[in-house]
Design a protein around this motif. Structure first.
Motif, PDB file in Angstrom:
ATOM      1  N   GLU A  27       0.830  -1.201   0.000  1.00  0.00           N
ATOM      2  CA  GLU A  27       0.000   0.000   0.000  1.00  0.00           C
ATOM      3  C   GLU A  27       0.869   1.257   0.000  1.00  0.00           C
ATOM      4  O   GLU A  27       0.575   2.233  -0.696  1.00  0.00           O
ATOM      5  N   THR A  31       1.268   4.559  -2.794  1.00  0.00           N
ATOM      6  CA  THR A  31       0.741   5.827  -2.280  1.00  0.00           C
ATOM      7  C   THR A  31       1.490   7.003  -2.887  1.00  0.00           C
ATOM      8  O   THR A  31       2.721   7.042  -2.907  1.00  0.00           O
ATOM      9  N   GLU A  32       0.724   7.975  -3.372  1.00  0.00           N
ATOM     10  CA  GLU A  32       1.316   9.190  -3.912  1.00  0.00           C
ATOM     11  C   GLU A  32       1.460  10.206  -2.785  1.00  0.00           C
ATOM     12  O   GLU A  32       0.482  10.648  -2.204  1.00  0.00           O
ATOM     13  N   LEU A  41       1.225   3.132 -11.545  1.00  0.00           N
ATOM     14  CA  LEU A  41      -0.129   2.565 -11.575  1.00  0.00           C
ATOM     15  C   LEU A  41      -0.520   2.046 -12.954  1.00  0.00           C
ATOM     16  O   LEU A  41      -1.483   1.303 -13.076  1.00  0.00           O
ATOM     17  N   GLN A  97      -8.418  -1.275  -1.222  1.00  0.00           N
ATOM     18  CA  GLN A  97      -7.608  -0.062  -1.222  1.00  0.00           C
ATOM     19  C   GLN A  97      -6.626  -0.070  -2.391  1.00  0.00           C
ATOM     20  O   GLN A  97      -6.399   0.962  -3.036  1.00  0.00           O
ATOM     21  N   LYS A 101      -6.692   2.501  -5.747  1.00  0.00           N
ATOM     22  CA  LYS A 101      -5.514   3.268  -6.167  1.00  0.00           C
ATOM     23  C   LYS A 101      -5.177   3.002  -7.631  1.00  0.00           C
ATOM     24  O   LYS A 101      -4.698   3.884  -8.340  1.00  0.00           O
TER      25      LYS A 101
END
Length: 268
Positions: A27, A31-32, A41, A97, A101
């Motif tokens: 995760e 994450t950005e 992505l 999650q 994303k």
């Protein structure tokens, strides 16, 4: 990719901490923040690996669902006591999650929508005295909330029949579940209560209103009538949907009357 497969595999309880750590790191890599994400992505190889892992996870979860659904209550209690269902739900809640994303929520949402009746039946069939029942319902609510959001925001396209099924299945479930999280749970130390974030309840309420208003008027009328007769009328608050339905119905009736008058005038 190896970490992803590890993070979505069925593993012994003894390595659960390692699995949770792997999930946290995946995760984090997606994450950005101030730094560029470690994984892009749009990487097709990663997307394919995610799709395959989700498919495998849901396949195993579905096998467990069906085994519980068709077993006797005695066997169901044993399965529940062995805590076989909760790890699947925990993994599915986490993978939501990742899918959000990567804009791949459709790979889970369509399954969840189709399996909704069985998921509710299995959850209701679990032993009410089991210590982990609230945890199971908590994870079911978390996943359902994310699926409904993906439909409301247009990330997943659900036909009318699927949206109607969602409301008819999950609205009563949420109404029955919420009181359970508002009363003290004696299984927890010092009488603490397992709570669900208020934002989740508000999000579910907003999602139900939005989805109901996309349904045909007759379906809306049936849902709202059942809601008004329910003992759980306080949640969710569908007043906005009721007001909108009344306004639209009044306007539609007025327009139909106007068209009818014009048609009669032409006929004469």
């Amino acid at each position: 990719m190896s970490t992803l497969r590890f993070a979505t595999s069925s593993l012994p309880q003894s390595v659960r901490d390692m699995k949770s750590s792997a999930q946290d790191q995946l995760e984090y890599m997606l994450t950005e923040d101030d730094d560029a994400p470690m994984l892009t992505l749009d990487n097709q190889d990663i997307k394919l690996a995610v799709k395959n892992c989700v498919s495998d996870l849901l396949s195993r979860f579905n096998c467990h669902l069906e085994s519980i659904l068709y077993e006797s209550q005695e066997i169901v209690t044993k399965i529940n006591m062995e805590n076989r269902l909760q790890p699947f739900l925990t993994d599915i809640s986490w993978i939501c999650q990742i899918l959000n994303k990567m804009e791949m929520m459709k790979h889970l949402a369509h399954y969840w929508l189709e399996a909704s009746p069985n998921i509710v039946k299995v959850t209701e069939k679990m032993d009410a005295e089991a210590a982990d029942l609230l945890e199971i319902k908590l994870k079911v609510i978390e996943v359902t909330s994310k699926v409904l959001d993906s439909v409301v925001f247009g990330h997943v396209i659900a036909p009318t029949a699927a949206r109607l099924l969602m409301v008819n299945v999950w609205l009563p479930f949420m109404q029955r579940a919420r009181p359970l999280f508002e009363q003290p749970n004696s299984d927890h130390e010092e009488g603490s209560t397992l709570k669900i974030d208020c934002e989740i309840w508000l999000g579910l309420e907003s999602a139900f209103v939005s989805i109901i208003l996309t349904l045909p008027s007759d379906n809306q009328a049936e849902i709202l009538a059942e809601w008004l007769k329910s003992e759980h009328v306080r949640y969710p608050d569908l007043t906005e949907a009721l007001e909108t339905w009344c306004y639209r119905s009044k306007v539609a009736k007025k327009r139909l009357s106007l068209f009818g008058a014009i048609g009669n005038g032409k006929s004469s």
